[in-house]
Design a protein around this motif. Sequence first.
Motif, PDB file in Angstrom:
ATOM      1  N   CYS A  19       0.716  -1.159   0.076  1.00  0.00           N
ATOM      2  CA  CYS A  19       0.094  -0.152   0.138  1.00  0.00           C
ATOM      3  C   CYS A  19       0.983   1.010   0.123  1.00  0.00           C
ATOM      4  CB  CYS A  19      -1.012  -0.032   1.327  1.00  0.00           C
ATOM      5  SG  CYS A  19      -2.061   1.294   1.272  1.00  0.00           S
ATOM      6  N   VAL A  20       0.856   2.235  -1.096  1.00  0.00           N
ATOM      7  CA  VAL A  20       1.849   3.169  -1.038  1.00  0.00           C
ATOM      8  C   VAL A  20       1.151   4.652  -1.000  1.00  0.00           C
ATOM      9  CG1 VAL A  20       3.307   1.993  -2.543  1.00  0.00           C
ATOM     10  CG2 VAL A  20       1.698   2.893  -3.915  1.00  0.00           C
ATOM     11  N   ALA A  21      -0.307   4.470  -1.061  1.00  0.00           N
ATOM     12  CA  ALA A  21      -1.031   5.660  -0.742  1.00  0.00           C
ATOM     13  C   ALA A  21      -2.497   5.288  -0.328  1.00  0.00           C
ATOM     14  CB  ALA A  21      -0.943   6.910  -1.843  1.00  0.00           C
ATOM     15  N   ALA A  22      -3.313   6.121   0.060  1.00  0.00           N
ATOM     16  CA  ALA A  22      -4.717   5.721   0.188  1.00  0.00           C
ATOM     17  C   ALA A  22      -5.295   5.175  -0.859  1.00  0.00           C
ATOM     18  CB  ALA A  22      -5.464   7.032   0.962  1.00  0.00           C
ATOM     19  N   GLY A  23      -5.567   3.814  -0.935  1.00  0.00           N
ATOM     20  CA  GLY A  23      -6.481   3.177  -1.738  1.00  0.00           C
ATOM     21  C   GLY A  23      -5.457   2.680  -3.072  1.00  0.00           C
ATOM     22  N   VAL A  24      -4.141   3.078  -2.865  1.00  0.00           N
ATOM     23  CA  VAL A  24      -3.087   3.036  -4.051  1.00  0.00           C
ATOM     24  C   VAL A  24      -2.338   1.761  -3.553  1.00  0.00           C
ATOM     25  CG1 VAL A  24      -1.817   3.759  -5.714  1.00  0.00           C
ATOM     26  CG2 VAL A  24      -3.327   5.304  -4.877  1.00  0.00           C
ATOM     27  N   TYR A  25      -1.988   0.591  -4.396  1.00  0.00           N
ATOM     28  CA  TYR A  25      -1.322  -0.367  -4.183  1.00  0.00           C
ATOM     29  C   TYR A  25      -0.422  -0.709  -5.275  1.00  0.00           C
ATOM     30  CZ  TYR A  25      -4.742  -1.371  -0.795  1.00  0.00           C
ATOM     31  OH  TYR A  25      -5.637  -1.152   0.289  1.00  0.00           O
ATOM     32  N   GLU A  26       0.914  -1.197  -4.987  1.00  0.00           N
ATOM     33  CA  GLU A  26       2.138  -1.538  -5.885  1.00  0.00           C
ATOM     34  C   GLU A  26       2.413  -2.740  -5.639  1.00  0.00           C
ATOM     35  OE1 GLU A  26       6.052  -2.098  -6.746  1.00  0.00           O
ATOM     36  OE2 GLU A  26       5.343  -1.779  -4.846  1.00  0.00           O
ATOM     37  N   PHE A  27       2.697  -3.417  -6.934  1.00  0.00           N
ATOM     38  CA  PHE A  27       3.501  -4.728  -7.063  1.00  0.00           C
ATOM     39  C   PHE A  27       4.380  -4.617  -8.467  1.00  0.00           C
ATOM     40  CE2 PHE A  27       3.458  -9.435  -8.494  1.00  0.00           C
ATOM     41  CZ  PHE A  27       3.966  -9.698  -7.532  1.00  0.00           C
ATOM     42  N   GLU A  28       5.456  -4.936  -8.104  1.00  0.00           N
ATOM     43  CA  GLU A  28       6.782  -4.999  -9.143  1.00  0.00           C
ATOM     44  C   GLU A  28       6.621  -3.762 -10.043  1.00  0.00           C
ATOM     45  OE1 GLU A  28       6.579  -8.953 -10.744  1.00  0.00           O
ATOM     46  OE2 GLU A  28       7.246  -9.754  -9.059  1.00  0.00           O
ATOM     47  N   GLY A  29       6.274  -2.516  -9.569  1.00  0.00           N
ATOM     48  CA  GLY A  29       6.488  -1.385 -10.388  1.00  0.00           C
ATOM     49  C   GLY A  29       5.204  -1.025 -10.758  1.00  0.00           C
ATOM     50  N   LEU A  30       3.891  -1.618 -10.651  1.00  0.00           N
ATOM     51  CA  LEU A  30       2.781  -1.432 -11.244  1.00  0.00           C
ATOM     52  C   LEU A  30       1.585  -0.955 -10.116  1.00  0.00           C
ATOM     53  CD1 LEU A  30       0.803  -1.744 -13.740  1.00  0.00           C
ATOM     54  CD2 LEU A  30       0.166  -4.044 -12.681  1.00  0.00           C
ATOM     55  N   TYR A  31       1.266   0.062 -10.386  1.00  0.00           N
ATOM     56  CA  TYR A  31       0.438   0.840  -9.448  1.00  0.00           C
ATOM     57  C   TYR A  31      -1.260   0.529  -9.695  1.00  0.00           C
ATOM     58  CZ  TYR A  31       4.561   3.175  -8.382  1.00  0.00           C
ATOM     59  OH  TYR A  31       5.885   3.403  -7.970  1.00  0.00           O
ATOM     60  N   PHE A  32      -2.048   0.105  -8.810  1.00  0.00           N
ATOM     61  CA  PHE A  32      -3.430  -0.141  -9.134  1.00  0.00           C
ATOM     62  C   PHE A  32      -4.285   0.074  -7.781  1.00  0.00           C
ATOM     63  CE2 PHE A  32      -0.847  -3.680  -8.073  1.00  0.00           C
ATOM     64  CZ  PHE A  32      -1.347  -4.295  -6.748  1.00  0.00           C
ATOM     65  N   THR A  33      -5.515   0.352  -8.321  1.00  0.00           N
ATOM     66  CA  THR A  33      -6.681   0.613  -7.178  1.00  0.00           C
ATOM     67  C   THR A  33      -7.837  -0.054  -7.690  1.00  0.00           C
ATOM     68  OG1 THR A  33      -7.414   2.383  -6.042  1.00  0.00           O
ATOM     69  CG2 THR A  33      -7.443   2.639  -8.380  1.00  0.00           C
ATOM     70  N   SER A  34      -8.806  -0.398  -6.828  1.00  0.00           N
ATOM     71  CA  SER A  34     -10.016  -1.084  -7.084  1.00  0.00           C
ATOM     72  C   SER A  34     -11.274  -0.474  -6.805  1.00  0.00           C
ATOM     73  CB  SER A  34     -10.336  -2.450  -6.758  1.00  0.00           C
ATOM     74  OG  SER A  34      -9.127  -3.408  -7.281  1.00  0.00           O
ATOM     75  N   LEU A  35     -12.198  -0.267  -7.646  1.00  0.00           N
ATOM     76  CA  LEU A  35     -13.489   0.608  -7.465  1.00  0.00           C
ATOM     77  C   LEU A  35     -14.687  -0.155  -7.517  1.00  0.00           C
ATOM     78  CD1 LEU A  35     -12.225   3.772  -9.067  1.00  0.00           C
ATOM     79  CD2 LEU A  35     -12.015   3.437  -6.674  1.00  0.00           C
ATOM     80  N   SER A  36     -15.587   0.305  -6.823  1.00  0.00           N
ATOM     81  CA  SER A  36     -17.092  -0.161  -7.008  1.00  0.00           C
ATOM     82  C   SER A  36     -17.821   0.791  -7.598  1.00  0.00           C
ATOM     83  CB  SER A  36     -17.597  -1.128  -5.816  1.00  0.00           C
ATOM     84  OG  SER A  36     -16.995  -2.163  -5.212  1.00  0.00           O
ATOM     85  N   PHE A  37     -18.847   0.636  -8.273  1.00  0.00           N
ATOM     86  CA  PHE A  37     -19.809   1.423  -8.761  1.00  0.00           C
ATOM     87  C   PHE A  37     -21.014   0.896  -9.438  1.00  0.00           C
ATOM     88  CE2 PHE A  37     -16.849   0.268 -12.069  1.00  0.00           C
ATOM     89  CZ  PHE A  37     -17.661   0.155 -13.313  1.00  0.00           C
ATOM     90  N   GLU A  38     -21.895   1.599  -9.291  1.00  0.00           N
ATOM     91  CA  GLU A  38     -23.331   1.155 -10.162  1.00  0.00           C
ATOM     92  C   GLU A  38     -23.360   1.762 -11.687  1.00  0.00           C
ATOM     93  OE1 GLU A  38     -26.698   1.226  -7.690  1.00  0.00           O
ATOM     94  OE2 GLU A  38     -25.587   1.257  -5.900  1.00  0.00           O
ATOM     95  N   GLN A  39     -23.965   1.264 -12.464  1.00  0.00           N
ATOM     96  CA  GLN A  39     -24.248   1.636 -13.847  1.00  0.00           C
ATOM     97  C   GLN A  39     -25.573   2.365 -13.695  1.00  0.00           C
ATOM     98  OE1 GLN A  39     -22.209  -0.694 -17.216  1.00  0.00           O
ATOM     99  NE2 GLN A  39     -22.914  -2.186 -16.035  1.00  0.00           N
ATOM    100  N   GLU A  40     -25.677   3.227 -14.929  1.00  0.00           N
ATOM    101  CA  GLU A  40     -26.993   3.902 -14.808  1.00  0.00           C
ATOM    102  C   GLU A  40     -27.634   3.938 -16.252  1.00  0.00           C
ATOM    103  OE1 GLU A  40     -26.689   7.872 -12.364  1.00  0.00           O
ATOM    104  OE2 GLU A  40     -24.973   7.723 -13.372  1.00  0.00           O
ATOM    105  N   PRO A  41     -28.674   3.015 -16.214  1.00  0.00           N
ATOM    106  CA  PRO A  41     -29.305   2.462 -17.613  1.00  0.00           C
ATOM    107  C   PRO A  41     -29.902   4.156 -18.217  1.00  0.00           C
ATOM    108  CG  PRO A  41     -29.839   1.000 -15.976  1.00  0.00           C
ATOM    109  CD  PRO A  41     -28.986   1.793 -15.326  1.00  0.00           C
ATOM    110  N   GLU A  42     -30.152   5.050 -17.368  1.00  0.00           N
ATOM    111  CA  GLU A  42     -31.050   6.271 -17.760  1.00  0.00           C
ATOM    112  C   GLU A  42     -29.957   6.886 -18.412  1.00  0.00           C
ATOM    113  OE1 GLU A  42     -30.335   6.741 -13.098  1.00  0.00           O
ATOM    114  OE2 GLU A  42     -30.724   5.050 -14.639  1.00  0.00           O
ATOM    115  N   PHE A  43     -28.682   6.785 -18.639  1.00  0.00           N
ATOM    116  CA  PHE A  43     -27.613   7.477 -19.199  1.00  0.00           C
ATOM    117  C   PHE A  43     -27.021   6.533 -20.164  1.00  0.00           C
ATOM    118  CE2 PHE A  43     -27.641   9.906 -15.184  1.00  0.00           C
ATOM    119  CZ  PHE A  43     -27.641  11.212 -15.774  1.00  0.00           C
ATOM    120  N   GLY A  44     -27.695   5.691 -20.503  1.00  0.00           N
ATOM    121  CA  GLY A  44     -27.143   4.525 -21.594  1.00  0.00           C
ATOM    122  C   GLY A  44     -26.253   3.537 -21.138  1.00  0.00           C
TER     123      GLY A  44
END
Length: 117
Positions: A19-44
């Motif tokens: 963990c290198v920052a709030a919600g940011v992770y690193e492994f072998e020089g690659l940085y990543f984060t995961s997010l959850s969200f809901e799609q909105e059919p009313e926006f296509g």
Amino acid sequence: MKNIVDYYPDKYCADGVNCVAAGVYEFEGLYFTSLSFEQEPEFGEHDDASDISQHPLEDILHKFNVYVQDYYEYDVYFGSKVCHLEFASQDIENIKALRGIIGKHVYCNNDGELVIE
């Protein structure tokens, strides 16, 4: 996309993942984060988490210069509205900037432009 929040998969507890920052992770020089969200059919966008809409996702990837590293299909239940994606980049600043969409409403307007509010 709405209700965008952090998502913390178990794999982030693996050896070598830092963990290198709030919600940011690193492994072998690659940085990543995961997010959850809901799609909105009313926006296509699609109705079901098993079928993530191309837009605004592609627009987000382009704007923040990130890519989808993992799609947590094992966490998607039939009929679920909540999507989970892992975003990655070689540049930590791209991931930090992407995390700016947490808590925001993200969609494409009638002109096809990405809106983050």
